[in-house]
Design an enzyme around this catalytic site. Structure first.
Site, short mmCIF file in Angstrom:
data_model
loop_
_atom_site.label_atom_id
_atom_site.label_comp_id
_atom_site.label_asym_id
_atom_site.label_seq_id
_atom_site.Cartn_x
_atom_site.Cartn_y
_atom_site.Cartn_z
N CYS A 13 -57.95 -70.15 98.77
CA CYS A 13 -58.80 -69.88 97.61
C CYS A 13 -57.98 -69.07 96.62
O CYS A 13 -56.90 -68.55 96.94
CB CYS A 13 -60.06 -69.13 98.03
SG CYS A 13 -59.73 -67.49 98.73
N CYS A 97 -59.63 -59.34 95.74
CA CYS A 97 -60.17 -60.49 95.01
C CYS A 97 -61.17 -60.00 93.96
O CYS A 97 -62.01 -59.14 94.26
CB CYS A 97 -60.85 -61.44 95.99
SG CYS A 97 -61.79 -62.76 95.19
N GLU A 127 -63.87 -57.44 104.83
CA GLU A 127 -64.56 -57.42 103.54
C GLU A 127 -65.86 -56.62 103.64
O GLU A 127 -66.17 -55.81 102.74
CB GLU A 127 -64.88 -58.84 103.07
CG GLU A 127 -65.58 -58.88 101.71
CD GLU A 127 -66.09 -60.25 101.34
OE1 GLU A 127 -67.25 -60.35 100.89
OE2 GLU A 127 -65.33 -61.24 101.49
N SER A 246 -59.78 -66.43 111.48
CA SER A 246 -60.41 -66.73 110.20
C SER A 246 -61.91 -66.98 110.33
O SER A 246 -62.33 -67.96 110.95
CB SER A 246 -59.75 -67.96 109.55
OG SER A 246 -60.45 -68.36 108.40
N SER A 247 -62.70 -66.10 109.74
CA SER A 247 -64.15 -66.27 109.74
C SER A 247 -64.53 -67.54 108.97
O SER A 247 -65.34 -68.34 109.42
CB SER A 247 -64.81 -65.05 109.10
OG SER A 247 -66.18 -65.27 108.88
#
EC number: 1.17.7.4
Length: 313
Positions: A13, A97, A127, A246-247
């Site tokens: 992303c 981000c 996060e 990785s979620s």
């Protein structure tokens, strides 16, 4: 056999890509750049960057580090991280981000307004830890949209005004399912709240409604879901490439698996199995799809696709 590489809904992303770009630029100029946590939840990419000189450290090591350059990854960090950096004379390169940074500000504003904050997300996800830090670690974290975990629902105070937000990488349907279930929960508890009010920006309405929600899910990620479903159905077998940490990878793989039961999860080419590329009748599978998560680099997807063509086609 035709190997189809998904370039539309797979790969980094923009937030992760920006972090990787900054890390590579820094490493070209100087060695000894530290990353607080894995720069991305993909072990293959982490090892590539470590070969360029990146040093991955955990929070205890960060707390002891002094007079050094440190990269803040796209997931973001709580305020305590910046306080430690200032105290230890650390030079931070902050690549949080923009979508996450905006969410952190939202959490802080809601906390200042006295809301009980509920975050739809995973308790130990970096996060979420960062977001919670921006509201003085007062938020309640709920992973199960159906409110099936009593440990998640027990701390909820049904007498308080409440705001629902979300980790940026969670699923949209789950967020709105959680909203409806929270409305029911508060109503059963004696608070006839009705539908909670959606707010676009905090403080835009005066006075702010007592029960509100703000959809903070990143649409660049959530919009991949339908495209991945279509891609999975268009191929006989799916090779899904992502890091086991990785979620987002787990969520997207589940989407592929639902659309095409012949979907297989790997981190790198060593995990490929020859039986995936032949049918039960012993024929070669004609259409293989290679796709991945938002934390999967395109170069790794290309490597997997090329390996399949060279060894199984």
């Amino acid at each position: 056999m035709k190997v189809n590489l998904d370039r539309n809904s797979s790969g980094f992303c923009f937030g992760v890509q920006s972090t990787i770009n900054v890390a590579e630029e820094k490493l070209r100029k100087e060695k000894g750049l530290y990353s607080l946590g894995d720069v991305v939840h993909n072990e293959v990419e982490v090892k590539r960057l470590e070969a360029l000189g990146l040093i991955t450290i955990d929070t205890p090591a960060f707390n002891e580090l002094k007079n050094a350059p440190v990269l803040i990854r796209a997931h973001g960090e709580p305020p305590s991280t910046y306080e430690t950096a200032n105290r230890n004379n650390l030079t931070l390169t902050d690549t949080t981000c923009p979508v996450v940074a905006k969410l952190q500000r939202t959490a802080s504003q809601l906390n200042e307004l006295g809301y009980q904050i509920i975050i739809y997300g995973k308790h130990l996800h970096p996060e979420v830890i960062g977001i919670n830090g921006h509201c003085q670690n007062r938020a309640l974290i709920i992973k199960h949209a159906d409110l099936s975990d009593p440990e998640e629902t027990l701390p909820i105070d049904l007498s308080k005004k409440t705001a629902l937000i979300s980790q940026t990488t969670m699923d949209v349907s789950g967020f709105y399912e959680l909203k409806k279930n929270l409305e029911k929960l508060f109503s059963k508890g004696g608070r006839e709240t009705g539908p909670w009010a959606e707010v676009k920006s905090i403080g835009e309405a005066e006075p702010m409604p007592e029960f509100i929600f703000k959809d903070t899910i990143c649409r660049q990620i959530s919009n991949r879901n339908q495209k991945l479903q279509d891609f999975s159905r268009a191929n006989e077998r799916i090779i899904f490439v992502a890091g086991k940490k990785s979620s987002n990878g787990q969520v997207l793989y589940a989407i592929c698996k639902e659309a095409n039961p012949e979907s297989h999860f790997i981190e790198d080419v060593e995990e490929l199995q020859s039986e995936w590329f032949t049918t039960t009748q012993g024929k070669t599978v004609e259409r293989i799809g290679v796709c991945g998560a938002t934390s999967t680099p395109m170069w790794l997807l290309e490597k997997v696709a090329n390996h399949i063509e060279a060894h199984y086609a």
